[in-house]
Each structure stands twice: as structure tokens, then as C-alpha cells.
Motif scaffolding. Structure first.
Motif, PDB file in Angstrom:
ATOM      1  N   UNK A 263      -0.866 -23.324   5.084  1.00 57.43           N
ATOM      2  CA  UNK A 263      -1.573 -22.286   5.828  1.00 57.43           C
ATOM      3  C   UNK A 263      -0.745 -21.006   5.893  1.00 57.43           C
ATOM      4  N   UNK A 264       0.559 -21.139   6.062  1.00 56.96           N
ATOM      5  CA  UNK A 264       1.436 -19.964   6.085  1.00 56.96           C
ATOM      6  C   UNK A 264       1.413 -19.236   4.743  1.00 56.96           C
ATOM      7  N   UNK A 265       1.361 -19.959   3.661  1.00 54.35           N
ATOM      8  CA  UNK A 265       1.232 -19.306   2.346  1.00 54.35           C
ATOM      9  C   UNK A 265      -0.024 -18.439   2.310  1.00 54.35           C
ATOM     10  N   UNK A 266      -1.142 -19.022   2.766  1.00 52.67           N
ATOM     11  CA  UNK A 266      -2.428 -18.318   2.709  1.00 52.67           C
ATOM     12  C   UNK A 266      -2.516 -17.154   3.688  1.00 52.67           C
ATOM     13  N   UNK A 267      -1.964 -17.313   4.893  1.00 53.99           N
ATOM     14  CA  UNK A 267      -2.174 -16.319   5.945  1.00 53.99           C
ATOM     15  C   UNK A 267      -1.008 -15.352   6.159  1.00 53.99           C
ATOM     16  N   UNK A 268       0.153 -15.675   5.594  1.00 52.96           N
ATOM     17  CA  UNK A 268       1.311 -14.783   5.745  1.00 52.96           C
ATOM     18  C   UNK A 268       1.765 -14.255   4.389  1.00 52.96           C
ATOM     19  N   UNK A 269       2.163 -15.162   3.487  1.00 56.30           N
ATOM     20  CA  UNK A 269       2.755 -14.714   2.221  1.00 56.30           C
ATOM     21  C   UNK A 269       1.747 -13.975   1.334  1.00 56.30           C
ATOM     22  N   UNK A 270       0.610 -14.598   1.064  1.00 55.13           N
ATOM     23  CA  UNK A 270      -0.364 -13.983   0.155  1.00 55.13           C
ATOM     24  C   UNK A 270      -0.856 -12.619   0.630  1.00 55.13           C
ATOM     25  N   UNK A 271      -1.256 -12.456   1.893  1.00 54.55           N
ATOM     26  CA  UNK A 271      -1.700 -11.120   2.313  1.00 54.55           C
ATOM     27  C   UNK A 271      -0.580 -10.078   2.266  1.00 54.55           C
ATOM     28  N   UNK A 272       0.639 -10.503   2.569  1.00 58.12           N
ATOM     29  CA  UNK A 272       1.762  -9.560   2.551  1.00 58.12           C
ATOM     30  C   UNK A 272       2.062  -9.099   1.129  1.00 58.12           C
TER      31      UNK A 272
ATOM     32  N   UNK B  54       5.408  -2.525   5.310  1.00 61.71           N
ATOM     33  CA  UNK B  54       4.512  -3.653   5.019  1.00 61.71           C
ATOM     34  C   UNK B  54       4.045  -4.261   6.345  1.00 61.71           C
ATOM     35  N   UNK B  55       2.735  -4.292   6.587  1.00 62.18           N
ATOM     36  CA  UNK B  55       2.252  -4.859   7.855  1.00 62.18           C
ATOM     37  C   UNK B  55       2.608  -6.339   7.988  1.00 62.18           C
ATOM     38  N   UNK B  56       3.094  -6.711   9.152  1.00 59.31           N
ATOM     39  CA  UNK B  56       3.451  -8.101   9.424  1.00 59.31           C
ATOM     40  C   UNK B  56       2.208  -8.803   9.975  1.00 59.31           C
ATOM     41  N   UNK B  57       1.740  -9.862   9.295  1.00 60.32           N
ATOM     42  CA  UNK B  57       0.558 -10.580   9.782  1.00 60.32           C
ATOM     43  C   UNK B  57       0.732 -11.060  11.221  1.00 60.32           C
TER      44      UNK B  57
END
Length: 192
Positions: free
Chosen positions: A115-124, A47-50
Motif C-alpha cells: 500500500x505504501x508503494x501505491x500511495x506514497x512512492x508511486x505518486x511522489x 515534491x509534495x509529501x503524501x
């Protein structure tokens, strides 16, 4: 047929009473195979890490926990490689208040929770839905053609802006399936 969300903490009897005849599917790390693969704790690998070029993780939860920064602890790259679904959580009692999520293992910026939800969790998690569990999503879509489905998660919060409760990955699954079904309907309808 609709897809409902319910807490995994509920009894089988209360679920059966509220959703008679529905197919009940646990999507948590305590679920049976194959459905456990929908858990963000599941070690899919790759899984790519943002914000990290060429860095991958075993699980979505591993990414979330690895990039979390506390008053008394910075990022923890070891969380990216956890394959047991255990020992992932990093907590406030142990490390102090959360300061944010770092933009990558070496990033200078800390992201606030929303912001972490949008840019880290959701894309992952979206990457996992797109690349690791398409077979399960297809099965869920087929089940909804025949019966109501109840997805179990520990939380049922599907509003990414509601920061008072953890975000439900089951809600994300439901949104993904609905969007896929709508896309299929649009493609099959005659052009107007």
C-alpha cells in the motif's frame, strides 16, 4: 524502438554484447548529469509529501525514508530536507524491523509495504516525472525513435505487486515513456 532495463552492476562489455548499438543510460544516483536527475535520490525540491498538507521534500527517497516506521524509530522529518543524495537510508540493522509507512508525519495509520508503494512512492515519483524531468523524458522518447535504449538501475523489478525486490524507478520511466508515446499516437491517428 524498445526500452530495456538492466542492472547497473553489469559490465559495459556484457551490456554491449546483449544490446549491440543501444544507447545505455544510467538512471541511478551514481549517473552523470543530466540523467542523475531521474534518480529518486535526486534533490529536486518542492515534491509534495503524501498525506501532509503544505509539506514538501527534496527527493522521492527522502519521502520514502522519512515516513518509514521501525520497531525502534518513528518517522524522521529530517530526511525530507536532505539535498546531498547521501544519508537518506534508514535500515533494519540500526532501527529494528520495519512496521510500515506512516500516513504523513503525524498520521495515525501505518501502511503495509504494498500500500505504501501505491500511495506514497508511486505518486511522489510520478510527480517528479510530471513536473521536474519532462525535458529528459522527451529526450529519451526521441532517442527511442532512433535506437534501442537501455536504462540502468540497481533493480529491474517493474511489478509493483512483487514485494520480494525493490521497485525499479527505471521501469517506471519506461512505462511513463511508453504511455506518453501511445497517447501521442492516439492523438495523431484519424478518428474512426
Amino acid at each position: 524502438m524498445p526500452i530495456h532495463l538492466a542492472s547497473r552492476r553489469r559490465t559495459v562489455a556484457s551490456l554491449a554484447a546483449e544490446f549491440p548499438g543501444a544507447q545505455i543510460i544510467d538512471t541511478t544516483s551514481k549517473a552523470m548529469k543530466p540523467w542523475v536527475r531521474l534518480s529518486p535520490f535526486y534533490p529536486h525540491g518542492g515534491i509534495p509529501v503524501p498525506f501532509c498538507d503544505d509539506v514538501t521534500a527534496q527527493s522521492v527517497e527522502g519521502i520514502w525514508q522519512a515516513l518509514k516506521v521501525f520497531d525502534n524509530a518513528d518517522v524522521d522529518p529530517a530526511k525530507l530536507q536532505v539535498t546531498t543524495m547521501r544519508g537518506l537510508k534508514r535500515t533494519v540493522p540500526r532501527y529494528g524491523p520495519v512496521r510500515g509507512h506512516r500516513t504523513g508525519l503525524d498520521g495515525a495509520r501505518l501502511l503495509d509495504y504494498a500500500t505504501a508503494r501505491r500511495l506514497i512512492y508511486l505518486p511522489s515519483y510520478r510527480w517528479v516525472l510530471d513536473n521536474r524531468v519532462t525535458d529528459l523524458l522527451e529526450r529519451l522518447g526521441q532517442l527511442t525513435d532512433r535506437a534501442e535504449v537501455v536504462l540502468l538501475d540497481y533493480t529491474t523489478n517493474g511489478d509493483i505487486t512483487d514485494l520480494t525486490k525493490p521497485l525499479s524507478h527505471a521501469a517506471l520511466i519506461r512505462q511513463y515513456i511508453k504511455a506518453s508515446q501511445n497517447d501521442r499516437r492516439s492523438e495523431s491517428s484519424p478518428a474512426g
